[in-house]
Design a protein around this motif. Sequence first.
Motif: not given
Length: 122
Positions: A1-6, A37-43, A81-88, A102-106
Amino acid sequence: MARYLISFDDGAMDHIPDEDWPAVGKASHAVVQDAVDAGVFVFGAGLERQRASIVATDGTATDGPYPETKAVIGGFVIIDVASREEALTWAARIADSCRCAQEVRELMPDPETDAMLRRAGR
C-alpha cells in the motif's frame, strides 16, 4: 500500500455559489464516508483561509507563504491505496464532489515513523 496526498489550491472552490455549498458539503462528505468504509481514508481537512507562518530553523517566525509561492493548499485528503491508479480514481471522485481539480502526489514511505506510530498504538 502507498499513501497519496490529494489536494486542491486555495481559491479553487471560489466559483461555487453560496446556495450550492450545502450540496457540495454533502457530496464531499459522502466520498469521505466511502473512503472510510473502503479502509483507505487516513486523514483530510480544509485549511482556513489565512496567511501561513513560516518558522525558520532558528525558530523565528515570519508571515508567509514564501513570496515565490503562487498557490497554497486549500484542502487535502490522505489515502492509503494499492496503486496510483486507485489514487487517481479517488481523486476523480473528490474532484467531482468538490467541483474543482485535484493534485495527486505519492507520499514518501517512512518505515521508521510508521514503526513509531505502531508503538504508540496508532
